[in-house]
Design an enzyme around this catalytic site. Structure first.
Site, PDB file in Angstrom:
ATOM      1  N   ARG A 266      70.980 -27.941  20.885  1.00  0.00           N
ATOM      2  CA  ARG A 266      71.638 -28.890  21.787  1.00  0.00           C
ATOM      3  C   ARG A 266      73.149 -28.791  21.575  1.00  0.00           C
ATOM      4  NH1 ARG A 266      73.210 -33.892  20.233  1.00  0.00           N
ATOM      5  NH2 ARG A 266      71.536 -34.260  18.742  1.00  0.00           N
ATOM      6  N   HIS A 270      73.444 -36.078  22.071  1.00  0.00           N
ATOM      7  CA  HIS A 270      72.057 -36.459  22.367  1.00  0.00           C
ATOM      8  C   HIS A 270      71.980 -37.090  23.752  1.00  0.00           C
ATOM      9  CE1 HIS A 270      67.991 -37.930  21.748  1.00  0.00           C
ATOM     10  NE2 HIS A 270      68.403 -39.142  22.065  1.00  0.00           N
ATOM     11  N   TYR A 279      78.157 -36.413  12.927  1.00  0.00           N
ATOM     12  CA  TYR A 279      77.090 -35.925  12.052  1.00  0.00           C
ATOM     13  C   TYR A 279      76.906 -34.412  12.073  1.00  0.00           C
ATOM     14  CZ  TYR A 279      74.534 -36.142  16.516  1.00  0.00           C
ATOM     15  OH  TYR A 279      74.152 -36.000  17.833  1.00  0.00           O
TER      16      TYR A 279
END
Length: 370
Positions: A266, A270, A279
């Site tokens: 990805r 998200h 992160y």
């Protein structure tokens, strides 16, 4: 790992092997498992797959832009996962039924969606994102992993009616930790149902890396349920097409369910409500940029002189036209009045619902007073 995928697939591949036919550099190399399912893929067909991925990326970026401009409440980007979605999607027959999660924009595209279908749900308008009957595709599923149970139930109906169809469900690596997915695998195996499970391992379940989700390849879990599996490069559109063709043949011929693990990434957040910089390491992102699913196909076609400037211009025009139509459809949607959410909930008047309507009307009125 004590239980090998090779017990179910006579491929010689170990559970941690990632099958691939088109490298990130755009080099084609043979693969004994996948090649038998790619015999009809000539330059024209590969250009079509490339076009699909270019159009999908343009749709995806337009969705992000619309959300940033306040026209959509949310958007779940799929940049980086185009090869998995286009490759597996183009392998499906029109009669096969898809049960997606919320990130399968590519499946919405290949199943024949209209421009407004991409944005209707994310805008919060009345009705589903698209007509499920027209696309042979269930509505986008927000509850993680729930669609796998729906697919298995549908597959039970297929087997009962002895229909020549396959149910196909898509989910992420994080969903494999959900009870629903494991229950679906157990049920599908027990009844040998015609269903294909497609795990898009994009390495991140929101902020949780896949290395925390599982210490071993996700495809290695399926044999424990008695389900054959295949692990392939999800950034390779040819590998994705071939893997799904193999899986569909297996399921359609009465051999039961199949589990596919597409190893992809990805590239974006998200959802547009997420900040992956909090992160995710920038070096990791750059590493996967070098494995881009579009550039490898472009390089391969260009090396064969099968992608001219005319081809590129036509493909880009198609992508831009799609994005323009999508934006126009979004901006032309008429949002119903807020209180209309209470209409047609019950066939007859209901005092509880009327009380809620009154309370909500008072709440809205308070803003006018302020």
């Amino acid at each position: 790992m004590s239980l090998s995928i090779t017990r179910h697939l006579d491929t010689g591949a170990e559970p941690n092997t990632i099958l691939q036919v088109l490298t990130p550099e755009g080099t084609r190399h043979p693969d004994p498992v996948l090649d038998p399912h790619l015999g009809d893929v000539d330059d024209e067909k590969l250009r079509g797959l490339y076009r699909d991925m270019v159009v999908l990326r343009r749709i995806d970026r337009e969705g992000v832009a619309l959300q940033r401009q306040g026209q959509l409440g949310l958007w779940a980007p799929c940049e980086g996962q185009e090869a998995t979605q286009i490759g597996t999607g183009r392998a499906l027959a029109a009669k096969d039924y898809v049960f997606p999660s919320y990130r399968e924009t590519g499946l919405v595209y290949v199943r024949g969606a209209q421009p407004g279908d991409y944005v209707r749900m994310w805008r919060g308008e009345e009705g589903a994102a698209f007509d499920p009957a027209a696309l042979s595709m269930a509505p986008l599923q927000i509850i993680i992993g729930a669609q796998t149970l729906h697919a298995v139930g549908y597959a039970m109906g297929i087997k009962h009616e002895r229909a020549d169809e396959v149910a196909v469900t898509y989910f992420g690596d994080g969903a494999t930790s959900q009870g629903d997915v494991n229950e679906a695998l157990i049920f599908a195996s027990a009844f040998q149902l015609p269903v294909v499970f497609v795990c898009q391992n994009n390495h991140w379940a929101i902020s949780e890396p896949v290395t925390v989700q599982s210490r071993f390849p996700l495809a290695g879990r399926a044999p424990g349920f008695g389900i054959p599996s295949l692990r392939f490069d999800g950034n390779d559109v040819l590998a994705s097409l071939a893997a799904m063709r193999w899986a569909l043949e297996h399921a359609r011929t009465g051999q039961g369910p199949v589990f596919l693990e597409a190893v992809t990434y990805r590239m974006g957040p998200h959802t547009t409500a997420d900040d992956p910089k909090r992160y995710r390491d920038a070096d990791e992102l750059e590493l996967w940029r070098q494995r881009d699913p579009l550039t490898r196909v472009e390089a391969y076609l260009a090396a064969k002189n099968a992608l001219t400037d005319e081809h590129r211009a036509a493909i880009q025009k198609e992508a831009d036209d799609m994005a323009r139509s999508m934006r126009e459809a979004c901006l032309s949607m008429v949002t119903r009045e807020p209180l209309a959410v209470f209409d047609n909930v019950y066939s007859a008047p209901h005092p509880g619902l009327e009380a809620q309507r009154t309370a909500f009307a008072d709440y809205l009125a308070s803003f006018e007073e302020a």
